[in-house]
Structure formats: structure tokens, C-alpha cells
Design a protein around this motif. Structure first.
Motif, PDB file in Angstrom:
ATOM      1  N   UNK A 162       0.845  -1.208   0.000  1.00 13.06           N
ATOM      2  CA  UNK A 162       0.000   0.000   0.000  1.00 13.06           C
ATOM      3  C   UNK A 162       0.873   1.247   0.000  1.00 13.06           C
ATOM      4  N   UNK A 163       1.884   1.225   0.844  1.00 15.44           N
ATOM      5  CA  UNK A 163       2.781   2.386   0.907  1.00 15.44           C
ATOM      6  C   UNK A 163       3.501   2.604  -0.420  1.00 15.44           C
ATOM      7  N   UNK A 164       3.884   1.493  -1.053  1.00 14.74           N
ATOM      8  CA  UNK A 164       4.569   1.601  -2.350  1.00 14.74           C
ATOM      9  C   UNK A 164       3.645   2.250  -3.376  1.00 14.74           C
ATOM     10  N   UNK A 165       2.393   1.817  -3.387  1.00 13.56           N
ATOM     11  CA  UNK A 165       1.435   2.356  -4.373  1.00 13.56           C
ATOM     12  C   UNK A 165       1.186   3.838  -4.173  1.00 13.56           C
ATOM     13  N   UNK A 223       9.479   5.062 -12.099  1.00 11.78           N
ATOM     14  CA  UNK A 223       8.865   4.343 -10.982  1.00 11.78           C
ATOM     15  C   UNK A 223       9.330   2.902 -10.969  1.00 11.78           C
ATOM     16  N   UNK A 224       8.954   2.213  -9.896  1.00 15.56           N
ATOM     17  CA  UNK A 224       9.076   0.756  -9.851  1.00 15.56           C
ATOM     18  C   UNK A 224       8.100   0.225 -10.910  1.00 15.56           C
ATOM     19  N   UNK A 225       8.636  -0.301 -11.993  1.00 15.18           N
ATOM     20  CA  UNK A 225       7.800  -0.642 -13.149  1.00 15.18           C
ATOM     21  C   UNK A 225       6.654  -1.585 -12.787  1.00 15.18           C
ATOM     22  N   UNK A 226       6.884  -2.485 -11.863  1.00 13.85           N
ATOM     23  CA  UNK A 226       5.829  -3.481 -11.608  1.00 13.85           C
ATOM     24  C   UNK A 226       4.622  -2.830 -10.922  1.00 13.85           C
ATOM     25  N   UNK A 227       4.895  -1.879 -10.060  1.00 11.50           N
ATOM     26  CA  UNK A 227       3.788  -1.155  -9.415  1.00 11.50           C
ATOM     27  C   UNK A 227       2.981  -0.412 -10.480  1.00 11.50           C
ATOM     28  N   UNK A 251       8.262  10.869 -19.517  1.00  3.67           N
ATOM     29  CA  UNK A 251       7.510  10.275 -18.403  1.00  3.67           C
ATOM     30  C   UNK A 251       6.813  11.332 -17.532  1.00  3.67           C
ATOM     31  N   UNK A 252       5.841  10.904 -16.753  1.00  6.37           N
ATOM     32  CA  UNK A 252       5.140  11.820 -15.843  1.00  6.37           C
ATOM     33  C   UNK A 252       5.822  11.789 -14.482  1.00  6.37           C
ATOM     34  N   UNK A 253       6.266  12.964 -14.036  1.00  7.10           N
ATOM     35  CA  UNK A 253       7.067  12.988 -12.812  1.00  7.10           C
ATOM     36  C   UNK A 253       6.264  13.420 -11.583  1.00  7.10           C
ATOM     37  N   UNK A 254       4.951  13.534 -11.736  1.00 11.80           N
ATOM     38  CA  UNK A 254       4.122  13.971 -10.609  1.00 11.80           C
ATOM     39  C   UNK A 254       4.081  12.977  -9.458  1.00 11.80           C
ATOM     40  N   UNK A 255       4.518  11.739  -9.688  1.00 10.90           N
ATOM     41  CA  UNK A 255       4.529  10.736  -8.618  1.00 10.90           C
ATOM     42  C   UNK A 255       3.480   9.657  -8.829  1.00 10.90           C
ATOM     43  N   UNK A 256       3.865   8.452  -8.441  1.00 14.20           N
ATOM     44  CA  UNK A 256       3.014   7.275  -8.628  1.00 14.20           C
ATOM     45  C   UNK A 256       1.689   7.398  -7.864  1.00 14.20           C
ATOM     46  N   UNK A 257       1.777   7.862  -6.603  1.00 12.82           N
ATOM     47  CA  UNK A 257       0.568   7.964  -5.773  1.00 12.82           C
ATOM     48  C   UNK A 257      -0.391   9.010  -6.315  1.00 12.82           C
ATOM     49  N   UNK A 258       0.161  10.170  -6.665  1.00 11.25           N
ATOM     50  CA  UNK A 258      -0.645  11.277  -7.201  1.00 11.25           C
ATOM     51  C   UNK A 258      -1.288  10.851  -8.517  1.00 11.25           C
ATOM     52  N   UNK A 259      -0.506  10.202  -9.346  1.00  9.02           N
ATOM     53  CA  UNK A 259      -0.986   9.757 -10.659  1.00  9.02           C
ATOM     54  C   UNK A 259      -2.115   8.732 -10.499  1.00  9.02           C
TER      55      UNK A 259
END
Ligand code: NA7
Length: 536
Positions: free
Chosen positions: A241-244, A438-442, A510-518
Motif C-alpha cells: 500500500x505504501x509503495x502504491x 517508478x518501480x515498473x511493476x507497481x 515520463x510523468x514525474x508527478x509521482x506514482x501515488x498522485x498519478x
């Protein structure tokens, strides 16, 4: 070869590529009861990890993070052996996943998708392969990877070379034995930095031809700590969850302080701590390293001092020290003994900025200064990143418009998932999504889940197609660009910018806004009934 009948197929979905993205997409679509077929050029599954078999190939994201989260049984039972997994182990894992979830029966190997053409009347895609398949599918999903289309070596007189040459991204499956050889490695990106220490230990002589030095942080790789594994496995749901919700798809220790606001000794201590820990977290030592040139310079200075402390010859140390772009704006490399390798008697660094390669010769290569005798040449020159594999397929959308035409000035997508004019076509980790930042798998799991949920929605609501609106796409492209330009990234001639391929449009992809925000943004789009899309 399939027979004519077997080649003419009608499917709900075609998935292009059998790497991490293609396999999980297939798993999800099957779960929805769709008929889906995966078509893959390689002789095996694995994508990146199938092709990149060069010595020392290893993931730069830690093993407990770089793995699927969709099955708790899988993540509990699988045991990684090292902190950072090597290519053979990751490939074994992917094969295990293919078998464990019985995915192979819908995967056609050694088959390259050559074209995908949208039939507006039927609202379906016609997908063709180099083995004569002619497939009609409602959905076409490109799971083609961001670093899969290699940059071909275009050196004058390469055909005259009488030795053997290799590309790190297409390494022979039987491996290469460099014992007793004079080897030249061209390039000093991540692939070169991982392979150079190993080739140096094997070859008689190694010449490293460097155009631009890279910043590389030690991996401090080691057997996976069983205690750490136990803790993560006991809390895997929360860990994931934290990773996502994180910025890059795994949790990096954050520091909210500015590099410029702390005392020099505190700053030095922080950098030293991160260096000792190793890995990609180095670029988050302070909160402004990727945003502020002066802050970045403090990290670069620390780096220069580190290189000087490892590399004995001051001229070599200086040549290995990056000076022309901010730290982290080309992907940071993670290595084992890279800089120390230049202390070996059999290793020579050649600075191509001072003495460029003029041409390949029958027995080596010639720079503006001298001839080098080589038995083998290793091209570690990278990839036509992010767009190369997508544009390699002749994709034609509404009105016969090609994707190549649409992207002539750089990739345009809505959320990196979809394109106006190309209904029912999806890209997994496409340009404009966090993908390679990002961590591609996430990111892969998030995209495949979003696409699967979208297809499910269309089917339950009696819709045949979904297409990004041009306005939504333009706004997203602008946003990706704006956010990118808030950082120092655009200053580097990186593959993020398309700058490594001659003639490629220069744009931060790539989008640099962040994995969670995206992820939040994607979820909002869904919650608002697919805002920015037309459903028909
Ligand atoms: P990269 O990171 O693109 O590195 C390629 C290297 O090859 C880089 O040092 C380039 O120098 C060099 N290069 C490219 N073309 C030439 C020519 N024509 N002459 C000399 N040198 C050249 O690719 P990698 O495979 O190492 O890594 C890709 C990603 O995979 C990596 O970031 C990880 O995420 C995994 P340049 O910097 O362009 O001057």
C-alpha cells in the motif's frame, strides 16, 4: 507455423508483449471472462528480462519491491535470494508466474505484431503478425515495454569488423566468454556500468569508450536478509500500500530538508549515510536535489569526491566525473565495483569527447587519435526508449491516421494510457505515465488494473468503445510537460528526453508527478464516469 484457419482469429483482446505487463494483463482479462491472446516476439516470456542477459544484468529496485503484488500466495511463497535480483532469477520468477497461473496457453511466442488497424465501422482492431496472423479484436493493448527497442549501432564501417560484436539489450542466450580477449565497451549507461566490472575480470584487456560519464551509486548487494524478508512478508499488504501511494513505487526514506539549509557537515553526513546504504534513494537525500541547481551541485560535489577517493589515477577520476548535467537527471545507475574497476591494469578509459570514434576497422576501431585492436565490441548504447516499441508497430487509428504521424512531434497521450483518434487501444506504462520513473511493476499493475476495470465497465454498461478526447489529451500533455519543467530533468540529454536517438523529438516523456498522485488522478477519472473520454 499455424495453419490458415489458426491464423484467422477473433478475440476480445490482443495483448502485445509477454513481459511483466502482458502477463498480468492476460491474467486480469481472463478473470473477466474475456478471450485474450498475447503475441510475443521472443522465444520465451519475460520481456526486458528475456532480452537483457548481459553479464551483471540486475534490477536496480530491491527484490521485495520488484515483484507482483496481485497474489498473496505468490508473494508469500516466492523467495528472492539477493537484495537486488539478477536477471536469471527475475526471468525464473516470470516463468514461474506464467506456469503458476497457467498463462502459456494464450501466449504465442516468436511472433511479432507488425500492424494494428482500427476498423471504424466494426469498432474493432485488425492485428497482423510477421507469421501471418490476422486477428480481429475489440481491444488492443500494447504491453511492449519502455526499454525494449534497442538503439542500433550506426558506426561507420561496422560491417568491416572481423571480430564479434554484441548489443547488451540482445545478448546471446548461450553467454559470451571473453577470456583472453581484447574487448571494447561503447557506452557508459546502466548496462555498461553493470557489465564492465565482470567483463574486466574476464578479458585480457578492456577499453571503455565513454561519451558521457554517469552518476553511479553502490548497490551494496548481498544475500537477502532473512529477518527483513520475514518482516516484509508479515506486513506485505501494508508494504505494498505504501509503495502504491509513494512517489516512485517503493518507499524511499524521505528527507524534507533542503540541501542548502543544512550545515555543510550535516549535509556531508547525510550523503555519506545514503551512499553507505546504496541504491536509488541517493537522489532523495534532500528534498531539492532534483529541483534546485545549487542543491544538486552539493550532491554532485560529494560524488566527485567519492570518485576521486576510489579511482587512483586523477585524470581517469576526472574523466569519470559527470560535469555537464545535474545528478539524477539521467537515470542514476546502481553498481558493484564500477569505479574501482578503473584501477585495474587491464582497463583503459577512452574519453570520446576528446577523441571521438571515427570508424570501426576490420580489427577494432579508430578514434580521432589512435587505433584500438579489439577481438569483441560490446555496444551498450541503450534503447529507443518509451516510444520505440510502440512506433515499430504500424498502428492506424480513426481515418487511417498513423500513430507515427500523430507522434511526429513527440508522444501525445491521455494519462499515458490512451490516445485521441485510437479508440479501444491502450498502452501499459505509455509515455505520459510515471513508467520509467517508478518501480515498473507497481505501475504495470496499476495500468493493467485500470484497463481491466475500464473494459469491465464498458461491457457491463453495453458500450463498445472508449476514446480519449483531444482536449483532455492536450491538457494532460501540457501538465506532464509543466511538471517535468519544474525539475532539473529537462537539462540532461537523456533518453527520458528522447535525446539519445538522433532526430527524435526532444520532450520529457515520463510523468514525474509521482506514482501515488498519478494513481489518484486515474481513479478520479474512473469515478467521474471516465472523465475526458468518449464512450460509445
Ligand atoms: P543508456 O542509459 O541509454 O546508456 C547508453 C550509453 O551509450 C550512454 O553512455 C551513451 O552516451 C552511450 N552511447 C549511445 N550512443 C553512442 C554512440 N553513438 N557513441 C558512443 N556512445 C554512445 O542505456 P543502458 O542500456 O545503459 O540503460 C538503459 C536503462 O536500462 C537504464 O537507465 C536502466 O533504467 C535500465 P550518452 O550519454 O548518450 O552520451
Amino acid at each position: 507455423m499455424p495453419t490458415t484457419d489458426e491464423k484467422k482469429l477473433t478475440l476480445d483482446a490482443v495483448i502485445v508483449g509477454a513481459g511483466f505487463a502482458g502477463l498480468y494483463m492476460l491474467y486480469r482479462l481472463r478473470g473477466l471472462g474475456l478471450s485474450a491472446g498475447v503475441f510475443e516476439a521472443g522465444k520465451g516470456v519475460g520481456g526486458t528480462w528475456y532480452w537483457n542477459r548481459y553479464p551483471g544484468a540486475r534490477c536496480d529496485v530491491e527484490s521485495m519491491d520488484y515483484s507482483y503484488s496481485f497474489s498473496d500466495e505468490l508473494q508469500q511463497e516466492w523467495r528472492w535470494t539477493e537484495r537486488y535480483s539478477a536477471q536469471p532469477e527475475i526471468l525464473k520468477y516470470i516463468n514461474h508466474v506464467a506456469d503458476r497461473f497457467d498463462l502459456r496457453r494464450d501466449i504465442t511466442l516468436e511472433t511479432r505484431v507488425t500492424s494494428a488497424v482500427f476498423d471504424e465501422a466494426a469498432s474493432r482492431w485488425t492485428v497482423r503478425t510477421d507469421r501471418g496472423h490476422d486477428i480481429s479484436a475489440q481491444f488492443c493493448i500494447m504491453a511492449t515495454g519502455c526499454l525494449s527497442s534497442t538503439q542500433e549501432p550506426k558506426f561507420e564501417r561496422l560491417e568491416s569488423f572481423t571480430g564479434k560484436w554484441y548489443h547488451t539489450g540482445r545478448w546471446p542466450h548461450e553467454g559470451v566468454d571473453f577470456t583472453g580477449q581484447r574487448v571494447g565497451v561503447i557506452g557508459t549507461g546502466s548496462s555498461a556500468i553493470q557489465s564492465i566490472p565482470i567483463i574486466a575480470a574476464q578479458a585480457k584487456r578492456l577499453f571503455v569508450f565513454q561519451r558521457t560519464p554517469n552518476y553511479s551509486v553502490p548497490a551494496h548487494n548481498a544475500p537477502l536478509d532473512p529477518e527483513y524478508e520475514k518482516i516484509v512478508k508479515a506486513n506485505y499488504a501494508e508494504f505494498r500500500r505504501q509503495a502504491r501511494e509513494s512517489r516512485v513505487g517503493f518507499v524511499m526514506e524521505k528527507n524534507d530538508a533542503s540541501a542548502l539549509e543544512v550545515a555543510p557537515d550535516v549535509r556531508a553526513r547525510e550523503y555519506e549515510t545514503r551512499w553507505k546504504r546504496g541504491g536509488l534513494g541517493f537522489s532523495s537525500t534532500f528534498n531539492d536535489i532534483l529541483f534546485n541547481q545549487a542543491a544538486n551541485q552539493t550532491a554532485a560535489d560529494f560524488f566527485g569526491a567519492k570518485i576521486r577517493s576510489i579511482v587512483r589515477d586523477p585524470v581517469v577520476a576526472d574523466t569519470l566525473t559527470p560535469k555537464t548535467y545535474p545528478l539524477g537527471t539521467k537515470r542514476l545507475c546502481v553498481d558493484t565495483n564500477y569505479y574501482a574497476t578503473f584501477n585495474r591494469d587491464n582497463v583503459t578509459l577512452v574519453d570520446l569527447r576528446k577523441t571521438p570514434i571515427e570508424r570501426i576497422t576490420p580489427d577494432g576501431l579508430r578514434t580521432s587519435k589512435q587505433d584500438y585492436q579489439l577481438d569483441s565490441i560490446v555496444f551498450a548504447i541503450g534503447f529507443d526508449a518509451m516510444t520505440g516499441a510502440l512506433l515499430a508497430v504500424d498502428i492506424r487509428g480513426r481515418g487511417g491516421r498513423t500513430l507515427r504521424d500523430k507522434w511526429a512531434e513527440g508522444p501525445k497521450t491521455y494519462l499515458g494510457l490512451s490516445m485521441a483518434g485510437f479508440p479501444n487501444l491502450f498502452t501499459i506504462t505509455g509515455p505520459g505515465s510515471p513508467s520509467v520513473l517508478s518501480n515498473m511493476i507497481v505501475s504495470i499493475e496499476q495500468h493493467a488494473d485500470w484497463i481491466a476495470d475500464c473494459i469491465d465497465y464498458l461491457r457491463t454498461n453495453g458500450r463498445r468503445s472508449i476514446e480519449a478526447m483531444a482536449d483532455a489529451e492536450n491538457e494532460w500533455v501540457q501538465h506532464v510537460n509543466d511538471v517535468g519543467h519544474m525539475t532539473l530533468y529537462p537539462q540532461a540529454n537523456s533518453w527520458y528526453m528522447g535525446a539519445n536517438i538522433p532526430g527524435k523529438p526532444r520532450i520529457f516523456m515520463p510523468y514525474i508527478g509521482g506514482v501515488g498522485v498519478y494513481r489518484q488522478r486515474c481513479d478520479e477519472v474512473t469515478a467521474k464516469g471516465y472523465e475526458g473520454f468518449t464512450l460509445a
